[in-house]
Design a protein around this motif. Structure first.
Motif, PDB file in Angstrom:
ATOM      1  N   GLY A  28       0.799  -1.229   0.000  1.00  0.00           N
ATOM      2  CA  GLY A  28       0.000   0.000   0.000  1.00  0.00           C
ATOM      3  C   GLY A  28       0.821   1.263   0.000  1.00  0.00           C
ATOM      4  O   GLY A  28       0.256   2.366  -0.078  1.00  0.00           O
ATOM      5  N   TYR A  29       2.160   1.133   0.091  1.00  0.00           N
ATOM      6  CA  TYR A  29       2.994   2.342   0.174  1.00  0.00           C
ATOM      7  C   TYR A  29       2.962   3.112  -1.141  1.00  0.00           C
ATOM      8  O   TYR A  29       2.854   4.349  -1.145  1.00  0.00           O
ATOM      9  CB  TYR A  29       4.418   1.932   0.536  1.00  0.00           C
ATOM     10  CG  TYR A  29       5.382   3.096   0.620  1.00  0.00           C
ATOM     11  CD1 TYR A  29       5.425   3.894   1.759  1.00  0.00           C
ATOM     12  CD2 TYR A  29       6.235   3.407  -0.434  1.00  0.00           C
ATOM     13  CE1 TYR A  29       6.305   4.968   1.843  1.00  0.00           C
ATOM     14  CE2 TYR A  29       7.108   4.475  -0.357  1.00  0.00           C
ATOM     15  CZ  TYR A  29       7.140   5.250   0.781  1.00  0.00           C
ATOM     16  OH  TYR A  29       7.996   6.327   0.855  1.00  0.00           O
ATOM     17  N   LEU A  30       3.063   2.391  -2.271  1.00  0.00           N
ATOM     18  CA  LEU A  30       3.084   3.079  -3.565  1.00  0.00           C
ATOM     19  C   LEU A  30       1.749   3.733  -3.873  1.00  0.00           C
ATOM     20  O   LEU A  30       1.697   4.799  -4.518  1.00  0.00           O
ATOM     21  CB  LEU A  30       3.461   2.086  -4.667  1.00  0.00           C
ATOM     22  CG  LEU A  30       4.909   1.573  -4.639  1.00  0.00           C
ATOM     23  CD1 LEU A  30       5.143   0.634  -5.810  1.00  0.00           C
ATOM     24  CD2 LEU A  30       5.895   2.725  -4.689  1.00  0.00           C
ATOM     25  N   ILE A  31       0.638   3.139  -3.423  1.00  0.00           N
ATOM     26  CA  ILE A  31      -0.673   3.773  -3.631  1.00  0.00           C
ATOM     27  C   ILE A  31      -0.739   5.090  -2.861  1.00  0.00           C
ATOM     28  O   ILE A  31      -1.219   6.121  -3.369  1.00  0.00           O
ATOM     29  CB  ILE A  31      -1.795   2.821  -3.205  1.00  0.00           C
ATOM     30  CG1 ILE A  31      -1.725   1.506  -3.997  1.00  0.00           C
ATOM     31  CG2 ILE A  31      -3.158   3.462  -3.402  1.00  0.00           C
ATOM     32  CD1 ILE A  31      -2.698   0.460  -3.548  1.00  0.00           C
ATOM     33  N   GLY A  32      -0.247   5.073  -1.616  1.00  0.00           N
ATOM     34  CA  GLY A  32      -0.194   6.312  -0.843  1.00  0.00           C
ATOM     35  C   GLY A  32       0.708   7.350  -1.485  1.00  0.00           C
ATOM     36  O   GLY A  32       0.411   8.561  -1.470  1.00  0.00           O
ATOM     37  N   SER A  39       3.477  10.889   5.392  1.00  0.00           N
ATOM     38  CA  SER A  39       4.667  10.683   6.232  1.00  0.00           C
ATOM     39  C   SER A  39       4.474   9.556   7.245  1.00  0.00           C
ATOM     40  O   SER A  39       5.437   9.004   7.768  1.00  0.00           O
ATOM     41  CB  SER A  39       5.010  11.986   6.956  1.00  0.00           C
ATOM     42  OG  SER A  39       3.924  12.396   7.774  1.00  0.00           O
ATOM     43  N   GLU A  40       3.194   9.218   7.541  1.00  0.00           N
ATOM     44  CA  GLU A  40       2.906   8.127   8.469  1.00  0.00           C
ATOM     45  C   GLU A  40       2.958   6.750   7.810  1.00  0.00           C
ATOM     46  O   GLU A  40       2.831   5.734   8.481  1.00  0.00           O
ATOM     47  CB  GLU A  40       1.518   8.336   9.100  1.00  0.00           C
ATOM     48  CG  GLU A  40       1.352   9.644   9.837  1.00  0.00           C
ATOM     49  CD  GLU A  40       2.250   9.700  11.070  1.00  0.00           C
ATOM     50  OE1 GLU A  40       2.541   8.619  11.624  1.00  0.00           O
ATOM     51  OE2 GLU A  40       2.636  10.811  11.461  1.00  0.00           O
ATOM     52  N   PHE A  41       3.104   6.713   6.476  1.00  0.00           N
ATOM     53  CA  PHE A  41       3.148   5.434   5.760  1.00  0.00           C
ATOM     54  C   PHE A  41       4.499   4.762   5.985  1.00  0.00           C
ATOM     55  O   PHE A  41       5.503   5.427   6.264  1.00  0.00           O
ATOM     56  CB  PHE A  41       2.922   5.647   4.265  1.00  0.00           C
ATOM     57  CG  PHE A  41       1.463   5.764   3.877  1.00  0.00           C
ATOM     58  CD1 PHE A  41       0.868   4.792   3.110  1.00  0.00           C
ATOM     59  CD2 PHE A  41       0.701   6.840   4.298  1.00  0.00           C
ATOM     60  CE1 PHE A  41      -0.466   4.892   2.745  1.00  0.00           C
ATOM     61  CE2 PHE A  41      -0.619   6.946   3.954  1.00  0.00           C
ATOM     62  CZ  PHE A  41      -1.219   5.966   3.176  1.00  0.00           C
ATOM     63  N   SER A  42       4.505   3.443   5.844  1.00  0.00           N
ATOM     64  CA  SER A  42       5.717   2.655   6.052  1.00  0.00           C
ATOM     65  C   SER A  42       5.948   1.736   4.855  1.00  0.00           C
ATOM     66  O   SER A  42       4.997   1.170   4.302  1.00  0.00           O
ATOM     67  CB  SER A  42       5.597   1.815   7.328  1.00  0.00           C
ATOM     68  OG  SER A  42       6.713   0.962   7.469  1.00  0.00           O
ATOM     69  N   GLU A  43       7.231   1.607   4.469  1.00  0.00           N
ATOM     70  CA  GLU A  43       7.581   0.713   3.352  1.00  0.00           C
ATOM     71  C   GLU A  43       7.768  -0.728   3.808  1.00  0.00           C
ATOM     72  O   GLU A  43       8.022  -1.602   2.976  1.00  0.00           O
ATOM     73  CB  GLU A  43       8.869   1.193   2.693  1.00  0.00           C
ATOM     74  CG  GLU A  43       8.733   2.500   1.966  1.00  0.00           C
ATOM     75  CD  GLU A  43       9.972   2.812   1.147  1.00  0.00           C
ATOM     76  OE1 GLU A  43      10.381   1.929   0.369  1.00  0.00           O
ATOM     77  OE2 GLU A  43      10.513   3.914   1.284  1.00  0.00           O
ATOM     78  N   SER A  44       7.674  -0.974   5.089  1.00  0.00           N
ATOM     79  CA  SER A  44       7.861  -2.337   5.593  1.00  0.00           C
ATOM     80  C   SER A  44       6.741  -3.245   5.108  1.00  0.00           C
ATOM     81  O   SER A  44       5.645  -2.789   4.768  1.00  0.00           O
ATOM     82  CB  SER A  44       7.888  -2.317   7.124  1.00  0.00           C
ATOM     83  OG  SER A  44       8.028  -3.623   7.627  1.00  0.00           O
ATOM     84  N   ARG A  45       7.035  -4.557   5.061  1.00  0.00           N
ATOM     85  CA  ARG A  45       6.074  -5.535   4.559  1.00  0.00           C
ATOM     86  C   ARG A  45       5.474  -6.381   5.679  1.00  0.00           C
ATOM     87  O   ARG A  45       4.899  -7.438   5.414  1.00  0.00           O
ATOM     88  CB  ARG A  45       6.744  -6.448   3.531  1.00  0.00           C
ATOM     89  CG  ARG A  45       7.406  -5.687   2.382  1.00  0.00           C
ATOM     90  CD  ARG A  45       7.866  -6.611   1.285  1.00  0.00           C
ATOM     91  NE  ARG A  45       6.739  -7.218   0.601  1.00  0.00           N
ATOM     92  CZ  ARG A  45       6.076  -6.651  -0.408  1.00  0.00           C
ATOM     93  NH1 ARG A  45       6.397  -5.440  -0.811  1.00  0.00           N
ATOM     94  NH2 ARG A  45       5.071  -7.263  -0.988  1.00  0.00           N
ATOM     95  N   ASN A  99      -1.689  -0.383   8.721  1.00  0.00           N
ATOM     96  CA  ASN A  99      -1.636   1.069   8.877  1.00  0.00           C
ATOM     97  C   ASN A  99      -1.791   1.778   7.534  1.00  0.00           C
ATOM     98  O   ASN A  99      -2.556   2.752   7.398  1.00  0.00           O
ATOM     99  CB  ASN A  99      -0.308   1.453   9.536  1.00  0.00           C
ATOM    100  CG  ASN A  99      -0.110   2.944   9.607  1.00  0.00           C
ATOM    101  OD1 ASN A  99      -0.878   3.669  10.252  1.00  0.00           O
ATOM    102  ND2 ASN A  99       0.918   3.434   8.923  1.00  0.00           N
ATOM    103  N   ASN A 100      -1.089   1.256   6.492  1.00  0.00           N
ATOM    104  CA  ASN A 100      -1.138   1.915   5.188  1.00  0.00           C
ATOM    105  C   ASN A 100      -2.534   1.857   4.583  1.00  0.00           C
ATOM    106  O   ASN A 100      -3.079   2.874   4.122  1.00  0.00           O
ATOM    107  CB  ASN A 100      -0.134   1.259   4.244  1.00  0.00           C
ATOM    108  CG  ASN A 100       1.297   1.480   4.686  1.00  0.00           C
ATOM    109  OD1 ASN A 100       1.572   2.373   5.483  1.00  0.00           O
ATOM    110  ND2 ASN A 100       2.213   0.660   4.183  1.00  0.00           N
ATOM    111  N   PHE A 101      -3.170   0.695   4.585  1.00  0.00           N
ATOM    112  CA  PHE A 101      -4.481   0.560   3.949  1.00  0.00           C
ATOM    113  C   PHE A 101      -5.573   1.243   4.783  1.00  0.00           C
ATOM    114  O   PHE A 101      -6.589   1.669   4.231  1.00  0.00           O
ATOM    115  CB  PHE A 101      -4.811  -0.914   3.717  1.00  0.00           C
ATOM    116  CG  PHE A 101      -4.129  -1.485   2.514  1.00  0.00           C
ATOM    117  CD1 PHE A 101      -4.641  -1.278   1.240  1.00  0.00           C
ATOM    118  CD2 PHE A 101      -2.958  -2.221   2.630  1.00  0.00           C
ATOM    119  CE1 PHE A 101      -4.015  -1.798   0.120  1.00  0.00           C
ATOM    120  CE2 PHE A 101      -2.325  -2.737   1.523  1.00  0.00           C
ATOM    121  CZ  PHE A 101      -2.849  -2.524   0.261  1.00  0.00           C
TER     122      PHE A 101
END
Length: 514
Positions: A31-35, A48-54, A61-63
Motif C-alpha cells: 500500500g505504500y506506492l498507492i499512498g 509521512s505516516e506510511f511505512s515501506e515495511s512488509r 496502517n497503510n491501507f
C-alpha cells in the motif's frame, strides 16, 4: 493495460520504485506506492505516516489510511479488496490502479485539492465515513493475520518445504545409489569379461608354448618302414659277414703262406732229417721212433688247425656279440628317445591339468568372494535405506507433533481473539444501544416539554454527541475542577470542547456564506 499503467507510474507519476507488469501485485501489496501516488496528487496529507515495511502492522496502517481517501475519490474499496491486494491476488491491484487512474485524470481536469473535496462533503457524511473507517480497520485487522501468525505460517511453510526437499533429496540419493550400484555392477561385469578374455588369451599362450616345447618326432620316410629297416639290417649283416669272410680268407691266405713256408722249411728239414734218419736208420734202424715223430707232427698240424678254427670261431662270436650290442644300443636309444618324449608329454599334461585345476579353484574363489562383496553391498545399502527411513519417519513424527502443538496454540489464540472480538463488539453494541436509548429518551422528554418542538441547535448538539460516542446526559459537574479530574469530568470537558468546536465551524460556515 498493465503496460499502460506501468508507463504512467514510471514516466508521469515517477514513483520511487520502478514498476513492471511481472512485479505489479508485489509492488502494491504493502500500500505504500498507492499512498505515494495519492500524495503526488495532493490527496494523502498523512503520507509521512506510511511505512515501506512488509509486516502485517505496516500494511494495516497503510491501507487504513488509504481507505478514506479512496472513498473520497469514489473508488470501490473495502476490506476484501485490501485483503486481496495484500495477499497479491492476480489482477486486483491492476483493477484498483486502473480505477484510480481514471479518477485521478478526472480530478486533474477539475483542479480540486483533497482539502477542497473534503470540505465539499456534508458533515454527516464525514462523521459516517470516520465510523466506517474504524469499522474497516477492525474488519481488515481480522482478515490480515498478525505478524506472529504470519511468521508462524512462514516457519510452517519453511519446515514443509524443508521436509519436501529432504524427501526429494532422499529419493535423489536413493536413485543415485541405485545408479551407482548398477554402474558398479556393469563395471564388474565388464571387468569379469575382460578378465575371462585375458585368462583365455593367457591360456592360449601357455598352450602355444607347451606345443612349441614338445619335441616333434620326424615322421619316418617311406624307406624307413619296418620292412625297409629289416632289409637294411640284413644287408648290413651280409656286408659285415662278407667283410668277415674276406678277412678270414685273407687271414687263411696268410696262414697258408706261412704253412707253405713252414712246409718248405720242414721238407728241407725232413730231407736233412731223412738223410740223418737214413743215416740213423741206417745206423739205428728203429721204426718206432719214426712213427712217434710222424705222429707228433700230425698232432701238431691238427692242433694248429683246431687252434685256427677256435680263433675264427671266437672272432665270429665277438663279431656277432658286437653286432647284437650295437643293435641293443640302437634299440635302447630309440626307446629312450620315445620314452623321453612320452614322459615330457605326460609331465606337460600333468602341469596343464594342475594349472586348469588351480584356475578353476581361483575362479570359484573369485565367484565366492564376489558373492560375499555383493551381499555385503546389498546389506550396507539396505541398512542405509532403513536408517534413512527411520530418520525420515522420526522427522515426520517430530513435524506432526510440532504441527499439532502449533495448531493447538493457533486454536487457543483464535479462541482468545474470537472472545476478545465478541467482547469488543458486545461492548460497542451496548454503548451504541445505550446512546440510542439516551437519545430517544431525551428526545421524548423534550417533545413532551416543548410540544414536539425541539430546538434545532439542541437537536444538532445531541446528534453530534451521538455520532462521536459521547453520553447525552450530564455525567458530572465541571464548575469546580480538582487538580486531577475524574473520568466523568474528563468526558464532560470533551463534550464541551466538541460542542464548542462545532459551534465555531458553523460560525465559520455562516460567515463564509454571508
Amino acid at each position: 493495460m498493465s503496460e499502460i499503467l506501468c508507463q504512467w507510474l514510471n514516466q508521469e507519476v515517477k514513483v520511487s520504485r520502478t514498476v513492471s507488469p511481472k512485479s505489479f501485485a508485489k509492488a502494491f501489496s504493502s500500500g505504500y506506492l498507492i499512498g505515494e501516488i495519492l500524495h503526488k496528487f495532493e490527496l494523502q496529507g498523512d503520507f509521512s505516516e506510511f511505512s515501506e515495511s512488509r509486516v502485517s502492522n505496516a500494511k494495516l496502517n497503510n491501507f487504513s489510511r488509504l481507505e478514506p481517501t479512496l472513498h473520497l475519490l469514489g473508488v470501490q474499496f473495502d476490506q476484501n479488496v485490501a485483503h486481496n491486494i495484500i495477499t497479491e491476488k492476480p489482477g486486483v491491484a491492476t483493477k484498483l490502479l486502473y480505477q484510480l487512474y481514471i479518477v485521478l485524470q478526472k480530478k486533474k481536469k477539475s483542479g480540486l485539492t483533497g482539502i477542497e473535496m473534503q470540505t465539499m462533503q456534508p458533515l454527516a457524511n464525514v462523521r459516517y465515513q470516520s465510523m466506517k473507517s474504524e469499522a474497516f480497520r477492525d474488519r481488515l485487522r481480522n482478515l490480515i493475520p498478525r505478524q506472529t501468525d504470519f511468521n508462524l505460517m512462514q516457519v510452517t511453510h519453511r519446515f514443509q518445504e524443508k521436509y519436501k526437499h529432504m524427501k526429494e533429496d532422499l529419493v535423489h540419493m536413493h536413485f543415485e545409489k541405485l545408479e551407482k550400484f548398477q554402474k558398479l555392477k556393469e563395471e564388474q561385469r565388464c571387468f569379469n569379461i575382460e578378465k575371462q578374455r585375458l585368462s583365455r588369451r593367457r591360456q592360449n599362450e601357455i598352450m602355444a608354448k607347451i606345443q612349441a616345447a614338445i619335441i616333434q618326432i620326424p615322421k619316418p620316410a617311406s624307406n624307413r618302414t619296418l620292412r625297409a629297416l629289416e632289409a637294411q639290417k640284413m644287408m648290413k649283416k651280409k656286408k659285415e659277414a662278407e667283410d668277415v669272410a674276406n678277412e678270414i680268407k685273407k687271414f687263411e691266405a696268410l696262414i697258408k703262406k706261412d704253412l707253405q713256408a713252414k712246409e718248405s722249411a720242414s721238407k728241407t728239414s725232413l730231407d736233412t732229417a731223412g738223410q740223418t734218419t737214413t743215416d740213423l736208420l741206417n745206423t739205428y734202424s728203429d721204426d718206432d721212433y719214426i712213427k712217434k715223430i710222424q705222429k707228433r707232427l700230425e698232432e701238431d698240424a691238427f692242433a694248429r688247425e683246431q687252434r685256427e678254427k677256435r680263433r675264427r670261431r671266437l672272432l665270429m662270436d665277438q663279431l656277432i656279440a658286437h653286432e647284437a650290442q650295437e643293435e641293443a644300443y640302437r634299440e635302447e636309444q630309440l626307446i629312450n628317445r620315445l620314452m623321453r618324449q612320452s614322459q615330457q608329454e605326460r609331465r606337460i599334461s600333468v602341469q596343464l591339468m594342475h594349472v586348469r585345476h588351480e584356475k578353476e579353484v581361483l575362479w570359484q574363489n573369485r565367484i565366492f568372494r564376489e558373492k560375499q562383496y555383493e551381499e555385503r553391498r546389498l546389506k550396507d545399502f539396505q541398512d542405509a535405506l532403513d536408517r534413512e527411513a527411520a530418520l525420515a519417519k522420526q522427522a515426520k513424527i517430530d513435524f506432526q507433533e510440532q504441527a499439532i502443538r502449533e495448531k493447538e496454540i493457533h486454536e487457543q489464540i483464535t479462541v482468545e481473539r474470537a472472545q476478545a472480538r465478541y467482547k469488543k463488539h458486545y461492548t460497542i453494541c451496548a454503548e451504541i444501544l445505550d446512546q440510542i436509548l439516551d437519545l430517544s429518551t431525551k428526545v421524548s422528554d423534550y417533545r413532551m416539554l416543548t410540544n414536539n418542538l425541539i430546538p434545532y441547535k439542541l437537536m444538532h448538539d445531541w446528534k453530534e454527541l451521538f455520532f462521536n460516542g459521547k453520553p447525552i446526559y450530564k455525567q458530572a459537574s465541571i464548575k469546580q475542577l480538582p487538580a486531577t479530574p475524574s473520568a466523568e469530568q474528563v468526558i464532560e470537558l470533551e463534550k464541551r470542547d466538541l460542542l464548542d468546536s462545532n459551534d465555531y465551524e458553523e460560525y465559520k460556515v455562516l460567515t463564509n456564506m454571508e
